[in-house]
Design a protein around this motif. Sequence first.
Motif, PDB file in Angstrom:
ATOM      1  N   ALA A 137       0.835  -1.203   0.000  1.00  0.00           N
ATOM      2  CA  ALA A 137       0.000   0.000   0.000  1.00  0.00           C
ATOM      3  C   ALA A 137       0.872   1.256   0.000  1.00  0.00           C
ATOM      4  CB  ALA A 137      -0.936   0.003   1.203  1.00  0.00           C
ATOM      5  N   SER A 138       1.915   1.274   0.804  1.00  0.00           N
ATOM      6  CA  SER A 138       2.874   2.377   0.824  1.00  0.00           C
ATOM      7  C   SER A 138       4.077   1.997  -0.037  1.00  0.00           C
ATOM      8  CB  SER A 138       3.338   2.657   2.264  1.00  0.00           C
ATOM      9  OG  SER A 138       2.255   3.107   3.050  1.00  0.00           O
ATOM     10  N   TRP A 139       4.469   2.906  -0.932  1.00  0.00           N
ATOM     11  CA  TRP A 139       5.548   2.631  -1.872  1.00  0.00           C
ATOM     12  C   TRP A 139       6.563   3.762  -1.838  1.00  0.00           C
ATOM     13  CZ3 TRP A 139       5.803  -1.814  -4.895  1.00  0.00           C
ATOM     14  CH2 TRP A 139       4.650  -2.623  -4.881  1.00  0.00           C
ATOM     15  N   VAL A 140       7.800   3.426  -2.163  1.00  0.00           N
ATOM     16  CA  VAL A 140       8.852   4.422  -2.248  1.00  0.00           C
ATOM     17  C   VAL A 140       9.742   4.101  -3.444  1.00  0.00           C
ATOM     18  CG1 VAL A 140      10.448   3.177  -0.714  1.00  0.00           C
ATOM     19  CG2 VAL A 140      10.642   5.664  -0.964  1.00  0.00           C
ATOM     20  N   ALA A 194       2.266  12.494  -3.257  1.00  0.00           N
ATOM     21  CA  ALA A 194       3.693  12.197  -3.393  1.00  0.00           C
ATOM     22  C   ALA A 194       4.465  13.001  -2.358  1.00  0.00           C
ATOM     23  CB  ALA A 194       4.185  12.525  -4.801  1.00  0.00           C
ATOM     24  N   VAL A 195       5.541  12.400  -1.854  1.00  0.00           N
ATOM     25  CA  VAL A 195       6.450  13.049  -0.894  1.00  0.00           C
ATOM     26  C   VAL A 195       7.856  12.910  -1.446  1.00  0.00           C
ATOM     27  CG1 VAL A 195       7.307  13.090   1.468  1.00  0.00           C
ATOM     28  CG2 VAL A 195       4.914  12.490   1.025  1.00  0.00           C
ATOM     29  N   ILE A 196       8.594  14.018  -1.504  1.00  0.00           N
ATOM     30  CA  ILE A 196       9.919  14.049  -2.112  1.00  0.00           C
ATOM     31  C   ILE A 196      10.954  14.391  -1.052  1.00  0.00           C
ATOM     32  CG2 ILE A 196      11.371  15.136  -3.869  1.00  0.00           C
ATOM     33  CD1 ILE A 196       8.800  15.806  -5.396  1.00  0.00           C
ATOM     34  N   VAL A 210       4.633  10.237   4.091  1.00  0.00           N
ATOM     35  CA  VAL A 210       5.781  10.736   4.854  1.00  0.00           C
ATOM     36  C   VAL A 210       6.487   9.607   5.583  1.00  0.00           C
ATOM     37  CG1 VAL A 210       6.448  12.216   6.791  1.00  0.00           C
ATOM     38  CG2 VAL A 210       4.799  13.041   5.099  1.00  0.00           C
ATOM     39  N   GLU A 211       5.741   8.652   6.112  1.00  0.00           N
ATOM     40  CA  GLU A 211       6.342   7.597   6.930  1.00  0.00           C
ATOM     41  C   GLU A 211       7.345   6.761   6.146  1.00  0.00           C
ATOM     42  OE1 GLU A 211       3.148   8.295   6.769  1.00  0.00           O
ATOM     43  OE2 GLU A 211       2.850   9.162   8.772  1.00  0.00           O
ATOM     44  N   ILE A 212       6.971   6.324   4.950  1.00  0.00           N
ATOM     45  CA  ILE A 212       7.878   5.450   4.206  1.00  0.00           C
ATOM     46  C   ILE A 212       9.070   6.231   3.665  1.00  0.00           C
ATOM     47  CG2 ILE A 212       6.769   5.643   1.937  1.00  0.00           C
ATOM     48  CD1 ILE A 212       7.217   2.582   1.670  1.00  0.00           C
ATOM     49  N   VAL A 213       8.885   7.499   3.302  1.00  0.00           N
ATOM     50  CA  VAL A 213      10.016   8.307   2.851  1.00  0.00           C
ATOM     51  C   VAL A 213      10.984   8.543   4.001  1.00  0.00           C
ATOM     52  CG1 VAL A 213      10.692  10.585   2.003  1.00  0.00           C
ATOM     53  CG2 VAL A 213       8.753   9.396   0.973  1.00  0.00           C
TER      54      VAL A 213
END
Length: 372
Positions: free
Chosen positions: A152-155, A199-201, A215-218
Amino acid sequence: MPDTLIEEPIRPTVIDEAAAPAPAPGPDPAEAPSAKPDGGAAPPRPGRPRGAACLAAALAAVALLAGVALGVYFLFWRYEPTARRHIPGDANIVIRLEAAELALFGPVRQHFLPLVEEAPAGASRRARIEAATGVDVLADVREIVIASTDAASWVALAGGRIPKGRFVAGMEKVAREEGWSGLRREGELLLVGGPRPRAVIGQADDGTLVVGTDVEIVSAALPASDEWQRLDLPEQGAVAFALTGAAWSGAAGVASPLLPRAGALFRRIDHASGTLTLGAEPALAMRLAPVSGDAAAALAADAQAFLGSLKLALALLPDIAGAGAAIDGAQAEARGDRVEIRTKWPVEGVDRACAALAQRAREAAGAPRAAP
């Protein structure tokens, strides 16, 4: 009797030699021996070292070209892989992409490269990004690793010859110039898409680019670690992937209510890895490791039977990304303590998958929908 006598020619004097005109060009002395005045053969004169000179020149040219090639490699192309070091510690699905090979693949060039070039006006997006961040996306990015902890969460992690500490601020500048929606900063992170960002960069200390769904996975991917070593991720191939036992267990839980046979099979897989070779005929190769106490031969037989039943089920559904044709030709067999599954993947299916992923990336960035 003058008729029977051989008259020796008169030797010229030094003055005669100086005044005499230059003789006409003749054979190379190195190739034919000169004759003595008395008619005998003179000892051969040493020839010019033409062969040795040519060989030396050729070796010098080869050495020069090799030096230039090595210089280009070490100064412009060689890089230390860093993306894999930022795989989150609890990742159970990992995909590695070799950027150079992907850039040569038709569907990638057609669907993803326009994302780099598209811009509302003025300079291309690629030029805007390079000016703001110092990164030429097509030339500097060498490796991309995509990972998930729960499907579900990807990076996405990008490594290459990337300047440190510039990417987030530079991308914020580009995003504001292009009017991306829901843009805000949280410390060293750039969030796109409102309260629930699409998206989070971020950027790690070693320069690796980190783009994720939350934010968590990044944040989990920013520190470097050695977690990638436990995944058995292949280091070669245009596309490589690895799935842990946790991923197969999760897939079993999802599949069991509808496909009990699939759920039972997935629970017998400890981990798996494989590669997708691109080109005119993409090919998939996967290696499955059975759980402790299960034989590879038994797992291979059950995997082949499952592929057969899955082929019948997919024949009633629309083909997604060419999966139906790929499963139709898949073969599973035991090799040592592993099970190998090999098949061809239709390039038309890969093209459709690239188009869909590119559109999702475009929508995540707030860009307008591409024309069909």
